[in-house]
Scaffold this motif. Structure first.
Motif, mmCIF file in Angstrom:
data_model
loop_
_atom_site.group_PDB
_atom_site.id
_atom_site.type_symbol
_atom_site.label_atom_id
_atom_site.label_comp_id
_atom_site.label_asym_id
_atom_site.label_seq_id
_atom_site.Cartn_x
_atom_site.Cartn_y
_atom_site.Cartn_z
ATOM 1 N N LEU A 191 0.840 -1.200 0.036
ATOM 2 C CA LEU A 191 -0.002 0.122 0.092
ATOM 3 C C LEU A 191 0.974 1.194 0.218
ATOM 4 N N LEU A 208 -5.630 -7.617 -0.570
ATOM 5 C CA LEU A 208 -5.996 -6.168 -0.641
ATOM 6 C C LEU A 208 -6.950 -5.803 -1.564
ATOM 7 N N TYR A 238 -8.789 -2.110 -1.224
ATOM 8 C CA TYR A 238 -7.719 -1.136 -0.920
ATOM 9 C C TYR A 238 -7.010 -0.760 -2.231
ATOM 10 N N ILE A 239 -7.095 -1.681 -3.174
ATOM 11 C CA ILE A 239 -6.357 -1.638 -4.390
ATOM 12 C C ILE A 239 -7.274 -2.022 -5.726
ATOM 13 N N LEU A 254 -4.215 2.531 -6.204
ATOM 14 C CA LEU A 254 -4.988 2.609 -4.904
ATOM 15 C C LEU A 254 -6.514 2.563 -5.357
ATOM 16 N N LEU A 309 -3.197 5.775 5.410
ATOM 17 C CA LEU A 309 -2.194 5.640 4.945
ATOM 18 C C LEU A 309 -1.273 6.782 4.166
#
Length: 156
Positions: free
Chosen positions: A14, A48, A53-54, A66, A127
């Motif tokens: 990330l 992820l 998240y991605i 992202l 993040l």
């Protein structure tokens, strides 16, 4: 408390993607830059992606980016989503209750509080907090000898 390698790699992925938001990033690029096995990263990237998240772009010129703005990705949530087991002692697992101090152990309460404090602290971070490019560390310069006579120890 020690996070698994899987969670460590998840956070690294990330951060790497977050530092390169101007383009798509590939698994092989991350593997090379961090010295991590591509096989491990495939599993990390998959997880992820499942947790949004991605997002991945397939095909020639594909890669990852992202799926949310970095300020919306809470580090504590990432850890909860990537850690399989947050049991920090044997007594946390109902199937492994062989400790002779149970059921009257008061240490378990302290460990639960400590784990909650750990996660609460991680919940304060996003993040975006880790995407600040740090200036290069200064080059070590040895101290110059002092001019004049060498220092001597006074003995009285």
């Amino acid at each position: 408390m020690q996070l698994t390698r899987f969670t460590d790699y998840s956070l690294r992925v990330l951060i790497y993607i977050g530092l390169h938001q101007d383009r798509l990033v590939t698994i092989s690029e991350i593997a090379q830059n961090y010295g991590i096995s591509q096989n491990h990263l495939v599993k990390v990237v998959h997880k992820l992606g499942i947790h949004d998240y991605i997002e991945t772009v397939r095909g020639k010129g594909g890669g990852m980016r992202l799926a949310r703005r970095p300020e919306l990705i809470i580090i504590g949530k990432v850890v909860r989503d990537t850690e399989e087991n947050m049991d920090i002692a044997e007594c946390f697992d109902p199937g492994k209750q062989s400790c002779s101090l149970l059921p009257s152990c008061i240490l378990k309460t302290a460990l639960i509080e400590a784990c909650q404090s750990f996660m609460t602290t991680l919940d304060f971070y996003h993040l975006s907090d880790f995407l600040v490019k740090q200036p290069a560390l200064p080059v070590f310069v040895p101290l110059q000898k002092m001019s004049g006579k060498p220092r001597t120890k006074n003995v009285t």
